[in-house]
Scaffold this motif. Structure first.
Motif, short mmCIF file in Angstrom:
data_model
loop_
_atom_site.label_atom_id
_atom_site.label_comp_id
_atom_site.label_asym_id
_atom_site.label_seq_id
_atom_site.Cartn_x
_atom_site.Cartn_y
_atom_site.Cartn_z
N ALA A 16 0.83 -1.21 0.00
CA ALA A 16 0.00 0.00 0.00
C ALA A 16 0.86 1.25 0.00
O ALA A 16 0.47 2.29 -0.55
CB ALA A 16 -0.93 -0.01 1.21
N VAL A 29 -12.53 9.51 2.60
CA VAL A 29 -11.18 9.48 3.17
C VAL A 29 -10.31 10.61 2.63
O VAL A 29 -9.61 11.28 3.40
CB VAL A 29 -10.52 8.10 2.89
CG1 VAL A 29 -9.03 8.16 3.17
CG2 VAL A 29 -11.18 7.02 3.73
N ASP A 30 -10.33 10.85 1.34
CA ASP A 30 -9.42 11.84 0.75
C ASP A 30 -9.66 13.24 1.31
O ASP A 30 -8.70 13.97 1.62
CB ASP A 30 -9.55 11.86 -0.77
CG ASP A 30 -9.02 10.59 -1.41
OD1 ASP A 30 -8.28 9.85 -0.73
OD2 ASP A 30 -9.33 10.34 -2.59
N ARG A 79 -2.54 5.91 6.00
CA ARG A 79 -1.64 5.94 4.85
C ARG A 79 -1.59 7.33 4.22
O ARG A 79 -0.57 7.72 3.64
CB ARG A 79 -2.07 4.89 3.84
CG ARG A 79 -1.84 3.47 4.34
CD ARG A 79 -2.62 2.45 3.54
NE ARG A 79 -2.46 1.11 4.14
CZ ARG A 79 -3.22 0.05 3.84
NH1 ARG A 79 -4.20 0.18 2.94
NH2 ARG A 79 -3.01 -1.11 4.42
N GLY A 80 -2.68 8.07 4.38
CA GLY A 80 -2.72 9.43 3.86
C GLY A 80 -1.83 10.40 4.62
O GLY A 80 -1.62 11.53 4.19
N LEU A 129 -7.17 2.44 7.93
CA LEU A 129 -5.87 2.23 7.31
C LEU A 129 -5.61 3.24 6.20
O LEU A 129 -4.49 3.75 6.06
CB LEU A 129 -5.78 0.81 6.77
CG LEU A 129 -5.74 -0.30 7.83
CD1 LEU A 129 -5.87 -1.67 7.17
CD2 LEU A 129 -4.47 -0.22 8.67
N GLU A 130 -6.62 3.57 5.43
CA GLU A 130 -6.43 4.53 4.33
C GLU A 130 -6.16 5.94 4.87
O GLU A 130 -5.37 6.70 4.29
CB GLU A 130 -7.64 4.54 3.40
CG GLU A 130 -7.74 3.29 2.52
CD GLU A 130 -6.53 3.11 1.62
OE1 GLU A 130 -6.01 4.13 1.09
OE2 GLU A 130 -6.08 1.97 1.45
N ASP A 167 1.17 -0.39 9.81
CA ASP A 167 1.18 0.80 8.96
C ASP A 167 1.83 1.98 9.68
O ASP A 167 2.50 2.81 9.05
CB ASP A 167 -0.24 1.15 8.52
CG ASP A 167 -0.63 0.45 7.23
OD1 ASP A 167 0.01 -0.55 6.88
OD2 ASP A 167 -1.57 0.92 6.55
N ARG A 214 -10.80 -0.61 6.79
CA ARG A 214 -10.26 -0.07 5.54
C ARG A 214 -10.14 1.45 5.60
O ARG A 214 -9.13 2.03 5.20
CB ARG A 214 -11.14 -0.48 4.36
CG ARG A 214 -10.68 0.07 3.01
CD ARG A 214 -11.52 -0.45 1.86
NE ARG A 214 -12.92 -0.13 2.00
CZ ARG A 214 -13.88 -1.05 2.18
NH1 ARG A 214 -13.58 -2.33 2.25
NH2 ARG A 214 -15.14 -0.67 2.29
N GLU A 215 -11.17 2.12 6.12
CA GLU A 215 -11.12 3.58 6.23
C GLU A 215 -10.01 4.03 7.16
O GLU A 215 -9.28 4.99 6.86
CB GLU A 215 -12.47 4.10 6.72
CG GLU A 215 -13.57 4.01 5.68
CD GLU A 215 -14.95 4.29 6.24
OE1 GLU A 215 -15.82 4.76 5.47
OE2 GLU A 215 -15.17 4.04 7.46
#
Length: 335
Positions: free
Chosen positions: A80, A226-227, A277-278, A273-274, A312, A270-271
């Protein structure tokens, strides 16, 4: 049993799972070496088996080892983020802090001193809890090492900025109020993420705003995506030294049933972790993953989620410490 390990970048990595089954041997985090097996660690993963500050279900004192067991399935390459964290830097498991379960004040002092000791040579710390009380001494240590108040992202169903429980100032629901009062948080750059559920009253939110916290609720994550959430968080944090505190109950109980104070309507794994990662490229100086209570877990759902969150966080730190590695990945195929 001989420990056959993956090596790369001059660092001692996890036990090679193509030669020793994942379910065999000691359960260090991600099957990494112990701290006493390496000269030094750039990132240390440490457990704090303490839950004397909980207000509902106990059991988070067993969370660190539950996360370690679930982490057996982690692999050396994080696609990822396109990073092999254990090759970039030396990561090691520092074992557990020995804290007094009968004296919260003494336990807090012990955690703070142990965190300072573990980071004395510049190492960064990822801590496995334990209840959220431990975030306060960890933040004290992080701010002392940074030489200034730190920015913080707090992933949680709850605010954890209440004043007292039964007259007690130090509990798992009060660490961030104390941290603001002590001046160890940069109040221009602190946010809750994933909050939801009933409160004692509107004053809870009024106090929180007065302390300087921004709030991104679980509904905000769902509706904004998320973004957009990541963009807002990055703008708020800037280039300040950042501490990330993850209460696993930020996840919906469908994703993390094994926790002490579950609330319906949480974000997904998932949200979470994303969003993490952001945060790539930010100055992540410390982190914790807390409130995993294995007695309420099912099929390691909570342990698996927490182990990936910790992985992560380690990856983000490794990427920050070595953004331009001179060597390419040499990790063998690991299935």
């Amino acid at each position: 049993m001989e420990e056959l390990r993956v090596t790369g970048g001059g660092h001692l990595g996890p036990i090679d799972s193509s030669r020793i089954p994942r379910y065999a041997g000691a359960a260090t985090f991600a099957r990494l070496p112990r701290l006493d097996q390496v000269d030094r660690a750039d990132i240390a993963v440490v457990g704090v088996p303490f839950d004397s500050g909980v207000s509902y279900r106990p059991g988070a004192r067993f969370g660190g080892n539950h996360i370690r067991e679930a982490s057996r399935l982690l692999r050396p390459y994080n696609p990822a983020l396109d990073v092999s964290p254990f090759e970039r830097v030396q990561v090691a498991d520092a074992g557990d802090m020995a804290v007094n379960p009968f004296n919260i004040n003494e336990a807090i002092e012990t955690v703070q001193q142990n965190a300072l000791d573990l980071t004395a040579d510049g190492a960064r710390l990822v801590t496995l809890g334990g209840d959220h009380t431990i975030a306060l001494p960890l933040l004290r240590a992080a701010a002392e090492r940074a030489g200034s108040p730190v920015a913080m992202l707090h992933f949680d169903a709850h605010l954890d900025t209440w004043d007292t429980y039964f007259g007690a100032e130090y509990t798992h629901g009060t660490p961030f109020r104390r941290a603001v009062e002590e001046g160890i948080l940069d109040t221009e750059a602190i946010s809750h993420v994933g909050t939801r559920g009933p409160l004692y009253g509107v004053r809870d939110l009024e106090d929180d705003r007065r302390f300087g916290f921004g709030i991104v609720t679980s509904s905000d994550v769902y509706r904004q995506g998320v973004d957009e959430v990541v963009d807002a968080l990055r703008t708020r944090i800037g280039n300040r030294p950042l501490y990330v505190s993850v209460d696993i109950d930020v996840l919906d109980p469908a994703h993390a049933p094994g926790t002490g104070t579950p609330e319906a309507g949480g974000i997904t794994s998932r949200e979470l972790l994303e969003i993490l990662r952001g945060l790539r490229g930010l100055n992540l100086v410390g982190a914790d993953v807390v409130e995993v209570a294995p007695a309420y877990d099912h099929a390691e759902l909570t342990g698996v989620a927490a182990s990936h969150v910790a992985y992560d966080l380690v990856t983000l730190m490794a990427d920050t410490l070595t953004p331009d590695p001179s060597t390419s990945a040499t990790t063998p195929e690991d299935k």
